[in-house]
Each structure stands twice: as C-alpha cells, then as structure tokens.
Design a protein around this motif. Structure first.
Motif, PDB file in Angstrom:
ATOM      1  N   ASP B 214       9.607 -11.046  -0.701  1.00 44.41           N
ATOM      2  CA  ASP B 214       8.438 -10.287  -1.162  1.00 44.41           C
ATOM      3  C   ASP B 214       8.456  -8.884  -0.580  1.00 44.41           C
ATOM      4  OD1 ASP B 214       7.321 -12.520  -2.531  1.00 44.41           O
ATOM      5  OD2 ASP B 214       6.726 -13.329  -0.583  1.00 44.41           O
ATOM      6  N   PHE B 215       8.085  -7.935  -1.427  1.00 41.69           N
ATOM      7  CA  PHE B 215       7.980  -6.538  -0.996  1.00 41.69           C
ATOM      8  C   PHE B 215       6.665  -6.358  -0.250  1.00 41.69           C
ATOM      9  CE2 PHE B 215       6.864  -2.041  -1.983  1.00 41.69           C
ATOM     10  CZ  PHE B 215       7.980  -1.442  -1.416  1.00 41.69           C
ATOM     11  N   VAL B 216       6.748  -5.820   0.962  1.00 47.67           N
ATOM     12  CA  VAL B 216       5.553  -5.650   1.793  1.00 47.67           C
ATOM     13  C   VAL B 216       5.377  -4.170   2.119  1.00 47.67           C
ATOM     14  CG1 VAL B 216       4.401  -6.290   3.947  1.00 47.67           C
ATOM     15  CG2 VAL B 216       6.003  -7.898   2.863  1.00 47.67           C
ATOM     16  N   ASN B 217       4.263  -3.590   1.676  1.00 54.54           N
ATOM     17  CA  ASN B 217       3.979  -2.181   1.972  1.00 54.54           C
ATOM     18  C   ASN B 217       2.741  -2.070   2.838  1.00 54.54           C
ATOM     19  OD1 ASN B 217       3.806   0.580   2.020  1.00 54.54           O
ATOM     20  ND2 ASN B 217       2.874   0.743  -0.005  1.00 54.54           N
ATOM     21  N   GLN B 218       2.946  -1.734   4.114  1.00 55.44           N
ATOM     22  CA  GLN B 218       1.797  -1.575   5.010  1.00 55.44           C
ATOM     23  C   GLN B 218       1.517  -0.104   5.288  1.00 55.44           C
ATOM     24  OE1 GLN B 218       3.269  -4.235   8.118  1.00 55.44           O
ATOM     25  NE2 GLN B 218       1.735  -5.765   7.514  1.00 55.44           N
ATOM     26  N   ASP B 219       2.168   0.754   4.505  1.00 58.91           N
ATOM     27  CA  ASP B 219       2.022   2.203   4.671  1.00 58.91           C
ATOM     28  C   ASP B 219       0.862   2.670   3.788  1.00 58.91           C
ATOM     29  OD1 ASP B 219       2.308   4.980   4.622  1.00 58.91           O
ATOM     30  OD2 ASP B 219       4.502   4.883   4.643  1.00 58.91           O
ATOM     31  N   LYS B 220      -0.223   3.076   4.422  1.00 62.16           N
ATOM     32  CA  LYS B 220      -1.427   3.425   3.664  1.00 62.16           C
ATOM     33  C   LYS B 220      -1.481   4.907   3.269  1.00 62.16           C
ATOM     34  CE  LYS B 220      -2.952  -0.771   3.877  1.00 62.16           C
ATOM     35  NZ  LYS B 220      -2.217  -1.537   2.863  1.00 62.16           N
TER      36      LYS B 220
END
Lengths: 259, 259
Positions: B214-220
C-alpha cells in the motif's frame, strides 16, 4: 537485554557467491548479528529495478546451526531488501550494508548501481544504510586492505545515526592499506559516459549490440568523489532519494504553463 | 534552414504497443520530427537498469515512407535512450519525452520508474527531457483529456530550456479535461510503500512471492505532487540526478572517521 549486538542486514548486487560480499560479511560479523539476503545471480547495473511482473523465490542456504543466516533471492538487489525487511526479519535492522561491489559506484555510476539501490531501498524503509564499492572489477580483487575502514565507517554510522533520508555511498581506491590517505566526505562528481555500442552479428546474421563506453569526468572540483579517489582517499557521498531539484522551483514558476 | 522543426525522441517503459506511447506520439507529431525507440515488451519498474551482461537487439519497425521512424529495442528504457542517441540519431534531439505511463510516477514512485529513468538518462546526455504519467493503470486508459496539457508542457520546455541537470516529472490526475484545475510546480512528496508479499505455492509445492503493498503518504505539505494530484492539478516536479545530500556534508564532517 541478553543481546545488545546490532542486527545487520547484508546484501549486494554481484550475487551471493561474490568474494566482495564474503569480505563484507566477515567484517560485519565482528560488529553484530548478521542476516544475509543476496541475489542468486549477478544483478549488476540493475539500478532501482523491482520485480512486479514475475514471481520471486527465496531460499535459505545456511544450515540450522550456522551463526550467520543466509538467503538467496531470485530477484533484484531492491527485491532482496524488501523481502528481508518484510518477510524474514522479525524487527527492523540497525544497519543495512550492501557490497562490497567489485567496481566503482562513484559519480554518475550511483544511478545505475544495484549495490547502491539496495542501500537506498533500505534508507527508504528507515534503516541506516551504506553501499561499499572497491575500484577493482576483478572477481579476485583484494578486499583485505579496506576491511578496517569498512568497520570504522559502519561503527561510526551506528553511533552517529544518519540524517533522515540519507544513505552513504562509500568507494575505496585500489591501494595498499598503508597508501590510503584517509576518508573524505564528498559530493558526487559531474561525470558521464561517452557511450559506444559494439555492433556484432549472431551466427545467423542478425545484428546485435554490446553496451560499452568511456567514463568522462570534466568536473575539476576538489570536493568530489572522483578527486578523492584519484588522490588516494576513500570517498563518502551522502546520497538522498528526494530527487526534487528544489533550487529550480522558483525558476520553473516563471514559465507560462497556465495561460 | 529547410527544416526548423524540433527533433523529438519518444520512448516509454510500457513497450512499443502501449496506448500511452501512441497518445504521446500523436501529440509530438504536431510539434516536431519524431523518432521512436521503445522497449519491445513491458519494462515497468525497471528503474535505471541497463543491460551490460547481455546482448541488445534493435529493430526498425516503421516502413520506408512512414513519416514517423520507429524502432523497438530488446533492452530497458535506459538502453533505448542510449541506443537512440548513440546509434540511431544523427544529431542530439531537441527534446526527449517518455510515456505516457499507464499509472502514477509521483512521489517515491519516481525512483522505481522506467519511464522517468529513460527521461533522466536523456537528461544525463544533455537532452531536455520530460516523463509523462497518467494516474490510470488501465491499458485502455483515456489519454484524450490530457493531450492539450502534454503539448503545452512540451512547447514551454522547448522555449524556456530546462536548468542544467534537471528533468521534468509530470503526472496527470485521472479527470475530464474541464475538471483539471491547472499545472503546479511541486516537490516530490515524502511517501513510501507499506510492502506486503503475497506468498503462494507452485503446483509442485515450492514457495514463491508476489510483491504487493500500500502507498502511504504522511506528507501533509501543500507543495507536493501528491497534494496537487489529489486536488485536481497536474504536478510537475523538477528532478535531478545529482543525488548528493549537499546539506548534510557539514554534519558528516563532524564524525570521527579519520581517528
């Protein structure tokens, strides 16, 4: 706290049988607990390739009582790291080391290098990581002169931790231990390959090509990895996987893209 | 000065038969003279891999009187660019475009992408280069809504030139043309894959793995490519192949590497 030794993942791109990875394993075994996951065949110049349209095989080749646990993987160096972290290891390793590569990964070579891509993948997964390469393509290259430096750099990395998003690209000149002048932190030299293709014919008369070419370094900076290596130093380049050319964003914003 | 049209090299990683490269060719044919050199089979996720331990085949598939010259190559996307520049083209092209990829190459995907690696290779060879990707993995993805934007970005690149050492990574949201809000210059979002392996057995009982995750983007950040794409914009990230983390050199110089 029975065991405070660091857990070290070892991989490479020349494959599990390469003398370079044997040298790296022998050094790392003096520092920590080792797990080796390496390609089952040479995977040089694979860059950051991953296997998405094919199956991956993983075989444990160490015996039950061996102190060093070893696996081979049918995929690329990056696949090895992904499988190690997600399928084999119970916890995130304290360090990932890749190599020791038979041949240089300095300057622009970093971008084609399976050795470095394995280390970069570990970095992306949040593991401190180092790629090691010796400027000697020979399968029988002598890794003895650089072992003490490999250990020093690994220990310093374990102690100081790496800045976030940074992996070390370490290249060693082909010199006797006493002739190595020291370790230099460098930038990647602006060099390239003047490519040539060797055109041949199959026995049945079909043309084919072999990639060949000359390395061209026109970067005269004395802060580069090429300068360090030519002058008897070990080069250490901090490498990042944020590829954004941040300094050019302002300039690109002057383009008329939205008119 | 009989012919002042720009010379444009077109390549991709999904292979010569992909609808995405056909869409790209149709746009570029309205701008300049085209030479296509693309892989003879899908080469997704090949990163910056090159073929050094195997032969390369190059086949001209266009006919004598075709206006667009097309070759297939048995190697990787990067091999295609190297062969095009060094074996096929009489002069350095004015532009290299790669894609249009079926699927995203935003954020960390850039590092695994054959589409982008082909563009980066052209950049290393001193050719202005752009990788285009549409956020739709479907082989029958609709490229019509983005064609006018592809043309705009190519024309602006030809006019403004790119800063030295910089390649454009362009990603398109899967939207109707009227719903696309515009083009944004962005930085690469700090995202990653939470990897999983699907473990299966061959008919004969041997374990094997498929890479998944899964692609996880925690960059807001609102200056990232992921933000732009989620908010209806086309993202343009300037990408560089100088991987040096220059900002960390001073910190690394405080390590005790030479004691």
């Amino acid at each position: 706290m029975k065991n405070k030794k660091p857990l070290i993942l070892v991989t490479n791109d020349d494959g599990i049988t390469a003398p370079g990875i044997r040298a790296l394993i022998s050094v790392m075994a003096t520092i920590g607990d080792i797990i080796v996951v390496a390609p089952d065949k040479p995977q040089s110049a694979m860059g950051h390739a991953i296997t998405i349209n094919n199956t991956l095989y993983l075989d444990k080749i160490s015996k039950e009582n061996d102190t060093i646990i070893e696996y081979t993987c049918s995929g690329t160096p990056v696949d090895c790291v992904k499988l190690a972290v997600n399928e084999i290891l119970k916890r995130k390793p304290d360090l990932c080391v890749s190599g020791i590569n038979h041949g240089s990964n300095s300057s622009i070579n970093v971008i084609y290098s399976g050795t470095m891509s394995a280390a970069v993948e570990a970095g992306i997964e949040g593991i401190p990581a180092i790629g090691f390469s010796l400027l000697d393509f020979d399968w029988n290259a002598d890794f003895e002169p650089i072992k003490s430096f490999v250990k020093k750099i690994a220990l310093e990395t374990l102690e100081n931790k790496l800045p976030e998003g940074v992996i070390l690209n370490v290249n060693f000149p082909k010199l006797k231990e006493k002739d190595i002048k020291g370790i230099k932190i460098c930038r990647q030299a602006k060099a390239y390959y003047s490519q040539k293709f060797d055109k041949r014919q199959t026995p049945s008369g079909r043309d084919y090509y072999w990639l060949t070419g000359d390395f061209v370094n026109q970067d005269k900076g004395e802060d580069t990895d090429e300068w360090a290596l030519e002058n008897g130093y070990i080069s250490v380049v901090p490498v990042q996987y944020d590829l954004t050319a941040h300094h050019t964003i302002q300039q690109l914003n002057t383009w008329n893209l939205n008119e």
